[in-house]
Design a protein around this motif. Sequence first.
Motif, mmCIF file in Angstrom:
data_model
loop_
_atom_site.group_PDB
_atom_site.id
_atom_site.type_symbol
_atom_site.label_atom_id
_atom_site.label_comp_id
_atom_site.label_asym_id
_atom_site.label_seq_id
_atom_site.Cartn_x
_atom_site.Cartn_y
_atom_site.Cartn_z
ATOM 1 N N TYR A 50 24.798 27.385 49.928
ATOM 2 C CA TYR A 50 24.140 26.524 50.751
ATOM 3 C C TYR A 50 23.641 26.936 52.139
ATOM 4 O O TYR A 50 23.837 28.325 52.273
ATOM 5 C CB TYR A 50 25.084 25.279 51.212
ATOM 6 C CG TYR A 50 26.472 25.641 51.961
ATOM 7 C CD1 TYR A 50 26.476 25.727 53.327
ATOM 8 C CD2 TYR A 50 27.621 26.443 51.159
ATOM 9 C CE1 TYR A 50 27.443 25.974 54.141
ATOM 10 C CE2 TYR A 50 28.599 26.827 52.002
ATOM 11 C CZ TYR A 50 28.761 26.584 53.464
ATOM 12 O OH TYR A 50 29.745 26.925 54.170
ATOM 13 N N LEU A 51 23.009 26.116 53.001
ATOM 14 C CA LEU A 51 22.154 26.620 54.022
ATOM 15 C C LEU A 51 22.790 25.933 55.372
ATOM 16 O O LEU A 51 23.237 24.883 55.224
ATOM 17 C CB LEU A 51 20.953 26.213 53.860
ATOM 18 C CG LEU A 51 19.998 26.657 52.962
ATOM 19 C CD1 LEU A 51 18.431 26.218 53.001
ATOM 20 C CD2 LEU A 51 19.880 28.122 52.873
ATOM 21 N N LEU A 52 23.127 26.640 56.401
ATOM 22 C CA LEU A 52 23.430 26.334 57.744
ATOM 23 C C LEU A 52 22.300 25.984 58.592
ATOM 24 O O LEU A 52 21.140 26.841 58.346
ATOM 25 C CB LEU A 52 24.311 27.303 58.498
ATOM 26 C CG LEU A 52 25.600 27.906 57.979
ATOM 27 C CD1 LEU A 52 26.183 28.814 59.249
ATOM 28 C CD2 LEU A 52 26.608 26.621 57.965
ATOM 29 N N LEU A 53 22.262 25.217 59.209
ATOM 30 C CA LEU A 53 21.029 24.638 60.018
ATOM 31 C C LEU A 53 21.106 24.725 61.572
ATOM 32 O O LEU A 53 22.322 24.312 62.068
ATOM 33 C CB LEU A 53 20.776 23.253 59.679
ATOM 34 C CG LEU A 53 20.686 22.783 58.192
ATOM 35 C CD1 LEU A 53 19.944 21.342 58.147
ATOM 36 C CD2 LEU A 53 19.287 23.831 57.630
ATOM 37 N N ASP A 54 20.319 25.154 61.965
ATOM 38 C CA ASP A 54 19.983 25.317 63.632
ATOM 39 C C ASP A 54 21.398 26.129 64.130
ATOM 40 O O ASP A 54 22.102 25.435 64.733
ATOM 41 C CB ASP A 54 19.756 24.095 64.310
ATOM 42 C CG ASP A 54 18.272 23.655 63.949
ATOM 43 O OD1 ASP A 54 17.322 24.502 63.560
ATOM 44 O OD2 ASP A 54 18.073 22.407 63.892
ATOM 45 N N VAL A 55 21.559 27.432 63.835
ATOM 46 C CA VAL A 55 22.873 27.932 64.321
ATOM 47 C C VAL A 55 22.656 28.679 65.691
ATOM 48 O O VAL A 55 21.684 29.300 65.989
ATOM 49 C CB VAL A 55 23.040 29.175 63.333
ATOM 50 C CG1 VAL A 55 24.327 29.885 63.841
ATOM 51 C CG2 VAL A 55 23.244 28.612 61.847
ATOM 52 N N ASP A 56 23.829 28.053 66.523
ATOM 53 C CA ASP A 56 23.850 28.715 67.820
ATOM 54 C C ASP A 56 24.956 29.470 67.909
ATOM 55 O O ASP A 56 26.187 29.235 67.544
ATOM 56 C CB ASP A 56 24.020 27.301 68.967
ATOM 57 C CG ASP A 56 24.055 28.046 70.254
ATOM 58 O OD1 ASP A 56 23.892 29.038 70.673
ATOM 59 O OD2 ASP A 56 24.062 26.711 71.078
ATOM 60 N N THR A 57 24.666 30.746 68.744
ATOM 61 C CA THR A 57 26.232 31.566 68.818
ATOM 62 C C THR A 57 26.990 31.354 69.955
ATOM 63 O O THR A 57 28.074 31.779 69.957
ATOM 64 C CB THR A 57 25.923 33.111 69.025
ATOM 65 O OG1 THR A 57 24.895 33.228 70.146
ATOM 66 C CG2 THR A 57 24.865 33.582 67.756
#
Length: 242
Positions: free
Chosen positions: A128-135
Amino acid sequence: MSWEHSGHSGTSTVSMGNINGASEHVTELDRQLATVIDKGYPALAGRTVDEFAGYVEPLRAQLDHLVDGGVPGLLRFVLVIADVLVAAREAALRMELPGGSGVTDMTADDLARFHPIDTLTVPAGPAYLLLDVDTGKDLLDVTPDDALAAIAGRGRSPLTVSEGIAVVTQFPSILRGRNCFSLLGSRCGDRRVTALWVSRKRPRLGWCWAGNPHTWLGSASCAGRLAAPAERASGQRVRSTR
């Protein structure tokens, strides 16, 4: 048109759709798929390259939902291979920086105890896809306990162990270019929180205490998760390799 990948077990041709009309998102999905294939994920999953790519193929149609470039400064999407296919420890060892491949002192059995927290809904499919990832750079020096509340207050979701490994696998320079980060979306019932950082120039998967702040650790999050349509994913039967 087909996509050829010269992998560890010879050359395999995988149907990847009409590349001529592909968007930047399609091109990026192809790159991310090629990355995990090059790292030997199909063999780890006990699949041929064709079979493995077949788990990712249904996500192609979902890219139509990504109608814009996303939020500036965030990773628009990251391909996640579920740990039912490739165990977290094996995936962690295949992260890579110029100083070397990934390391961890956590055993496979210990990592298998970490499950998504109750407030998370993680897709059940193999990919699946993660969306708009922020560290989570703005959460440096904030305890994981407090960071989790802050992430929830923003309407975002913390990352699981497998999701964090996926981020570093696809964007390894992020650990140095942005920040190292904790993975608040997986817990095992004690006070430990897994995290990813750089140790002796290599990416490391380890853990810290939930109540301890660290000046060098943020807490990663995403805007959501995008899975394959149920009617297409239902035909993708997955047998665990563990």
